[in-house]
Design a protein around this motif. Sequence first.
Motif, PDB file in Angstrom:
ATOM      1  N   LEU A 107      -0.233  15.714   1.337  1.00  0.00           N
ATOM      2  CA  LEU A 107      -0.905  14.876   2.337  1.00  0.00           C
ATOM      3  C   LEU A 107      -0.857  13.401   1.927  1.00  0.00           C
ATOM      4  O   LEU A 107      -0.549  12.533   2.746  1.00  0.00           O
ATOM      5  CB  LEU A 107      -2.353  15.328   2.522  1.00  0.00           C
ATOM      6  CG  LEU A 107      -3.173  14.514   3.511  1.00  0.00           C
ATOM      7  CD1 LEU A 107      -2.592  14.663   4.916  1.00  0.00           C
ATOM      8  CD2 LEU A 107      -4.624  14.933   3.467  1.00  0.00           C
ATOM      9  N   VAL A 108      -1.141  13.130   0.653  1.00  0.00           N
ATOM     10  CA  VAL A 108      -1.102  11.747   0.167  1.00  0.00           C
ATOM     11  C   VAL A 108       0.321  11.202   0.227  1.00  0.00           C
ATOM     12  O   VAL A 108       0.538  10.051   0.603  1.00  0.00           O
ATOM     13  CB  VAL A 108      -1.678  11.667  -1.271  1.00  0.00           C
ATOM     14  CG1 VAL A 108      -1.513  10.290  -1.858  1.00  0.00           C
ATOM     15  CG2 VAL A 108      -3.142  12.078  -1.267  1.00  0.00           C
ATOM     16  N   LEU A 109       1.296  12.032  -0.086  1.00  0.00           N
ATOM     17  CA  LEU A 109       2.697  11.611  -0.009  1.00  0.00           C
ATOM     18  C   LEU A 109       3.075  11.290   1.433  1.00  0.00           C
ATOM     19  O   LEU A 109       3.747  10.281   1.694  1.00  0.00           O
ATOM     20  CB  LEU A 109       3.600  12.708  -0.584  1.00  0.00           C
ATOM     21  CG  LEU A 109       5.089  12.417  -0.610  1.00  0.00           C
ATOM     22  CD1 LEU A 109       5.375  11.240  -1.529  1.00  0.00           C
ATOM     23  CD2 LEU A 109       5.850  13.649  -1.069  1.00  0.00           C
ATOM     24  N   ALA A 110       2.648  12.111   2.369  1.00  0.00           N
ATOM     25  CA  ALA A 110       2.948  11.863   3.782  1.00  0.00           C
ATOM     26  C   ALA A 110       2.292  10.569   4.263  1.00  0.00           C
ATOM     27  O   ALA A 110       2.914   9.796   5.012  1.00  0.00           O
ATOM     28  CB  ALA A 110       2.479  13.041   4.625  1.00  0.00           C
ATOM     29  N   ILE A 111       1.075  10.308   3.826  1.00  0.00           N
ATOM     30  CA  ILE A 111       0.399   9.059   4.215  1.00  0.00           C
ATOM     31  C   ILE A 111       1.151   7.857   3.659  1.00  0.00           C
ATOM     32  O   ILE A 111       1.321   6.838   4.341  1.00  0.00           O
ATOM     33  CB  ILE A 111      -1.069   9.085   3.743  1.00  0.00           C
ATOM     34  CG1 ILE A 111      -1.849  10.109   4.553  1.00  0.00           C
ATOM     35  CG2 ILE A 111      -1.710   7.711   3.861  1.00  0.00           C
ATOM     36  CD1 ILE A 111      -3.248  10.364   4.058  1.00  0.00           C
ATOM     37  N   GLY A 112       1.633   7.950   2.433  1.00  0.00           N
ATOM     38  CA  GLY A 112       2.402   6.851   1.844  1.00  0.00           C
ATOM     39  C   GLY A 112       3.708   6.613   2.574  1.00  0.00           C
ATOM     40  O   GLY A 112       4.106   5.469   2.816  1.00  0.00           O
ATOM     41  N   ILE A 113       4.391   7.688   2.943  1.00  0.00           N
ATOM     42  CA  ILE A 113       5.652   7.546   3.674  1.00  0.00           C
ATOM     43  C   ILE A 113       5.406   6.946   5.055  1.00  0.00           C
ATOM     44  O   ILE A 113       6.163   6.085   5.514  1.00  0.00           O
ATOM     45  CB  ILE A 113       6.376   8.902   3.745  1.00  0.00           C
ATOM     46  CG1 ILE A 113       6.876   9.295   2.351  1.00  0.00           C
ATOM     47  CG2 ILE A 113       7.521   8.866   4.734  1.00  0.00           C
ATOM     48  CD1 ILE A 113       7.425  10.701   2.263  1.00  0.00           C
ATOM     49  N   ILE A 114       4.341   7.384   5.716  1.00  0.00           N
ATOM     50  CA  ILE A 114       4.008   6.828   7.030  1.00  0.00           C
ATOM     51  C   ILE A 114       3.676   5.346   6.918  1.00  0.00           C
ATOM     52  O   ILE A 114       4.076   4.545   7.771  1.00  0.00           O
ATOM     53  CB  ILE A 114       2.851   7.632   7.665  1.00  0.00           C
ATOM     54  CG1 ILE A 114       3.353   9.006   8.083  1.00  0.00           C
ATOM     55  CG2 ILE A 114       2.242   6.894   8.847  1.00  0.00           C
ATOM     56  CD1 ILE A 114       2.265   9.962   8.512  1.00  0.00           C
ATOM     57  N   ALA A 115       2.971   4.945   5.849  1.00  0.00           N
ATOM     58  CA  ALA A 115       2.648   3.532   5.655  1.00  0.00           C
ATOM     59  C   ALA A 115       3.924   2.715   5.444  1.00  0.00           C
ATOM     60  O   ALA A 115       4.053   1.610   5.985  1.00  0.00           O
ATOM     61  CB  ALA A 115       1.699   3.359   4.473  1.00  0.00           C
ATOM     62  N   CYS A 116       4.888   3.242   4.694  1.00  0.00           N
ATOM     63  CA  CYS A 116       6.153   2.533   4.479  1.00  0.00           C
ATOM     64  C   CYS A 116       6.949   2.418   5.778  1.00  0.00           C
ATOM     65  O   CYS A 116       7.508   1.358   6.079  1.00  0.00           O
ATOM     66  CB  CYS A 116       6.987   3.235   3.419  1.00  0.00           C
ATOM     67  SG  CYS A 116       6.369   3.041   1.753  1.00  0.00           S
ATOM     68  N   ILE A 156       0.828  -1.204   0.000  1.00  0.00           N
ATOM     69  CA  ILE A 156       0.000   0.000   0.000  1.00  0.00           C
ATOM     70  C   ILE A 156       0.864   1.255   0.000  1.00  0.00           C
ATOM     71  O   ILE A 156       0.583   2.205  -0.739  1.00  0.00           O
ATOM     72  CB  ILE A 156      -0.959  -0.018   1.212  1.00  0.00           C
ATOM     73  CG1 ILE A 156      -1.991  -1.116   1.038  1.00  0.00           C
ATOM     74  CG2 ILE A 156      -1.632   1.323   1.401  1.00  0.00           C
ATOM     75  CD1 ILE A 156      -2.851  -1.357   2.264  1.00  0.00           C
ATOM     76  N   GLY A 157       1.917   1.276   0.814  1.00  0.00           N
ATOM     77  CA  GLY A 157       2.758   2.460   0.927  1.00  0.00           C
ATOM     78  C   GLY A 157       3.361   2.916  -0.388  1.00  0.00           C
ATOM     79  O   GLY A 157       3.168   4.078  -0.792  1.00  0.00           O
ATOM     80  N   PRO A 158       4.104   2.060  -1.095  1.00  0.00           N
ATOM     81  CA  PRO A 158       4.690   2.499  -2.371  1.00  0.00           C
ATOM     82  C   PRO A 158       3.654   2.874  -3.434  1.00  0.00           C
ATOM     83  O   PRO A 158       3.873   3.803  -4.208  1.00  0.00           O
ATOM     84  CB  PRO A 158       5.513   1.297  -2.829  1.00  0.00           C
ATOM     85  CG  PRO A 158       5.837   0.584  -1.582  1.00  0.00           C
ATOM     86  CD  PRO A 158       4.649   0.773  -0.680  1.00  0.00           C
ATOM     87  N   SER A 159       2.503   2.192  -3.452  1.00  0.00           N
ATOM     88  CA  SER A 159       1.495   2.559  -4.446  1.00  0.00           C
ATOM     89  C   SER A 159       0.857   3.906  -4.124  1.00  0.00           C
ATOM     90  O   SER A 159       0.520   4.674  -5.031  1.00  0.00           O
ATOM     91  CB  SER A 159       0.433   1.467  -4.578  1.00  0.00           C
ATOM     92  OG  SER A 159      -0.109   1.150  -3.331  1.00  0.00           O
ATOM     93  N   VAL A 160       0.713   4.246  -2.841  1.00  0.00           N
ATOM     94  CA  VAL A 160       0.197   5.566  -2.467  1.00  0.00           C
ATOM     95  C   VAL A 160       1.226   6.640  -2.804  1.00  0.00           C
ATOM     96  O   VAL A 160       0.869   7.724  -3.294  1.00  0.00           O
ATOM     97  CB  VAL A 160      -0.186   5.587  -0.968  1.00  0.00           C
ATOM     98  CG1 VAL A 160      -0.472   6.994  -0.493  1.00  0.00           C
ATOM     99  CG2 VAL A 160      -1.387   4.699  -0.716  1.00  0.00           C
ATOM    100  N   ILE A 161       2.506   6.348  -2.583  1.00  0.00           N
ATOM    101  CA  ILE A 161       3.556   7.310  -2.946  1.00  0.00           C
ATOM    102  C   ILE A 161       3.580   7.525  -4.461  1.00  0.00           C
ATOM    103  O   ILE A 161       3.691   8.660  -4.936  1.00  0.00           O
ATOM    104  CB  ILE A 161       4.929   6.829  -2.426  1.00  0.00           C
ATOM    105  CG1 ILE A 161       4.961   6.897  -0.903  1.00  0.00           C
ATOM    106  CG2 ILE A 161       6.059   7.662  -3.022  1.00  0.00           C
ATOM    107  CD1 ILE A 161       6.199   6.295  -0.285  1.00  0.00           C
ATOM    108  N   TYR A 162       3.446   6.457  -5.221  1.00  0.00           N
ATOM    109  CA  TYR A 162       3.400   6.571  -6.684  1.00  0.00           C
ATOM    110  C   TYR A 162       2.200   7.420  -7.108  1.00  0.00           C
ATOM    111  O   TYR A 162       2.317   8.276  -7.991  1.00  0.00           O
ATOM    112  CB  TYR A 162       3.323   5.176  -7.307  1.00  0.00           C
ATOM    113  CG  TYR A 162       3.176   5.189  -8.798  1.00  0.00           C
ATOM    114  CD1 TYR A 162       4.269   5.433  -9.616  1.00  0.00           C
ATOM    115  CD2 TYR A 162       1.940   4.956  -9.392  1.00  0.00           C
ATOM    116  CE1 TYR A 162       4.146   5.450 -10.988  1.00  0.00           C
ATOM    117  CE2 TYR A 162       1.795   4.971 -10.765  1.00  0.00           C
ATOM    118  CZ  TYR A 162       2.899   5.215 -11.560  1.00  0.00           C
ATOM    119  OH  TYR A 162       2.761   5.243 -12.914  1.00  0.00           O
TER     120      TYR A 162
END
Length: 72
Positions: A42-51, A23-29
């Motif tokens: 905000l979406v980038l921060a959520i992806g980084i937090i998931a990773c 989920i993390g890398p796909s949200v960052i992408y």
Amino acid sequence: MANKELLAKGIKYLSGALPLMFIGPSVIYNAFMNQKNDWHYLVLAIGIIACLASMYLMFLGLKIIMKGIFND
């Protein structure tokens, strides 16, 4: 003999980390593909937090499994 309760607990942590690993890398992408959007950071921060959460859960799960295997 291995401690089965600790092994099961460690596997639970690893199973929690598995979806976050994808989920993390796909949200960052997705965040980088939609840079024109106002919600990009905000979406980038959520992806980084998931990773980061995935890495933490993997570390914790492996640590608990090693503790269960070696009766530490």
